[in-house]
Design a protein around this motif. Sequence first.
Motif, mmCIF file in Angstrom:
data_model
loop_
_atom_site.group_PDB
_atom_site.id
_atom_site.type_symbol
_atom_site.label_atom_id
_atom_site.label_comp_id
_atom_site.label_asym_id
_atom_site.label_seq_id
_atom_site.Cartn_x
_atom_site.Cartn_y
_atom_site.Cartn_z
ATOM 1 N N SER A 130 -3.832 6.205 6.406
ATOM 2 C CA SER A 130 -5.135 6.860 6.535
ATOM 3 C C SER A 130 -6.179 6.144 5.696
ATOM 4 O O SER A 130 -7.294 5.864 6.156
ATOM 5 C CB SER A 130 -5.017 8.322 6.108
ATOM 6 N N TRP A 131 -5.837 5.836 4.455
ATOM 7 C CA TRP A 131 -6.760 5.168 3.542
ATOM 8 C C TRP A 131 -7.167 3.809 4.103
ATOM 9 O O TRP A 131 -8.345 3.454 4.092
ATOM 10 C CB TRP A 131 -6.096 5.031 2.172
ATOM 11 N N ALA A 132 -6.212 3.054 4.594
ATOM 12 C CA ALA A 132 -6.496 1.722 5.135
ATOM 13 C C ALA A 132 -7.410 1.785 6.354
ATOM 14 O O ALA A 132 -8.211 0.882 6.588
ATOM 15 C CB ALA A 132 -5.190 1.025 5.500
ATOM 16 N N ARG A 133 -7.303 2.843 7.087
ATOM 17 C CA ARG A 133 -8.091 3.013 8.311
ATOM 18 C C ARG A 133 -9.493 3.563 8.022
ATOM 19 O O ARG A 133 -10.448 3.243 8.737
ATOM 20 C CB ARG A 133 -7.339 3.944 9.261
ATOM 21 N N MET A 143 0.816 -1.179 0.000
ATOM 22 C CA MET A 143 0.000 0.000 0.000
ATOM 23 C C MET A 143 0.863 1.246 0.000
ATOM 24 O O MET A 143 0.470 2.240 -0.591
ATOM 25 C CB MET A 143 -0.954 -0.015 1.197
ATOM 26 N N HIS A 144 1.990 1.188 0.658
ATOM 27 C CA HIS A 144 2.865 2.367 0.660
ATOM 28 C C HIS A 144 3.311 2.722 -0.757
ATOM 29 O O HIS A 144 3.399 3.902 -1.098
ATOM 30 C CB HIS A 144 4.087 2.136 1.546
ATOM 31 N N ALA A 145 3.606 1.715 -1.570
ATOM 32 C CA ALA A 145 4.057 1.978 -2.937
ATOM 33 C C ALA A 145 2.940 2.599 -3.778
ATOM 34 O O ALA A 145 3.206 3.412 -4.661
ATOM 35 C CB ALA A 145 4.547 0.692 -3.592
ATOM 36 N N GLN A 146 1.709 2.234 -3.518
ATOM 37 C CA GLN A 146 0.579 2.754 -4.294
ATOM 38 C C GLN A 146 0.142 4.142 -3.817
ATOM 39 O O GLN A 146 -0.094 5.028 -4.612
ATOM 40 C CB GLN A 146 -0.606 1.787 -4.203
ATOM 41 N N PHE A 147 0.027 4.330 -2.502
ATOM 42 C CA PHE A 147 -0.568 5.544 -1.950
ATOM 43 C C PHE A 147 0.421 6.483 -1.264
ATOM 44 O O PHE A 147 0.064 7.608 -0.935
ATOM 45 C CB PHE A 147 -1.646 5.191 -0.923
ATOM 46 N N GLY A 148 1.617 5.995 -0.976
ATOM 47 C CA GLY A 148 2.547 6.765 -0.154
ATOM 48 C C GLY A 148 2.385 6.345 1.299
ATOM 49 O O GLY A 148 1.334 5.853 1.706
ATOM 50 N N GLU A 149 3.426 6.528 2.076
ATOM 51 C CA GLU A 149 3.437 6.009 3.445
ATOM 52 C C GLU A 149 2.342 6.597 4.328
ATOM 53 O O GLU A 149 1.607 5.871 4.989
ATOM 54 C CB GLU A 149 4.806 6.256 4.080
ATOM 55 N N VAL A 174 -9.650 -1.759 5.304
ATOM 56 C CA VAL A 174 -8.505 -2.685 5.272
ATOM 57 C C VAL A 174 -8.118 -3.071 6.697
ATOM 58 O O VAL A 174 -7.921 -4.250 7.010
ATOM 59 C CB VAL A 174 -7.310 -2.037 4.537
ATOM 60 N N VAL A 175 -8.035 -2.092 7.572
ATOM 61 C CA VAL A 175 -7.645 -2.347 8.966
ATOM 62 C C VAL A 175 -8.638 -3.291 9.636
ATOM 63 O O VAL A 175 -8.236 -4.253 10.314
ATOM 64 C CB VAL A 175 -7.512 -1.017 9.744
ATOM 65 N N GLN A 176 -9.932 -3.056 9.441
ATOM 66 C CA GLN A 176 -10.944 -3.919 10.051
ATOM 67 C C GLN A 176 -10.866 -5.333 9.501
ATOM 68 O O GLN A 176 -10.946 -6.303 10.264
ATOM 69 C CB GLN A 176 -12.341 -3.351 9.798
#
Length: 55
Positions: free
Chosen positions: A12-15, A1-7, A27-29
């Motif tokens: 934030s997106w995953a949460r 995910m870091h490579a796609q969205f940035g660290e 993603v987190v859930q």
Amino acid sequence: MHAQFGEVYSESWARDYVIAELGSRTVVQALADGEPAKKVWQAVCVTVDVDPKLR
């Protein structure tokens, strides 16, 4: 995910971003509920236009 969205944004997106393919979970859930990381990543790839090299 870091490579796609940035660290920073990937965390934030995953949460915060709810994905229908994950049963309307983030993603987190989904990971916390025991979904395999590969299945979660595949759902992310379906939801956003992930670079084919990262799939």
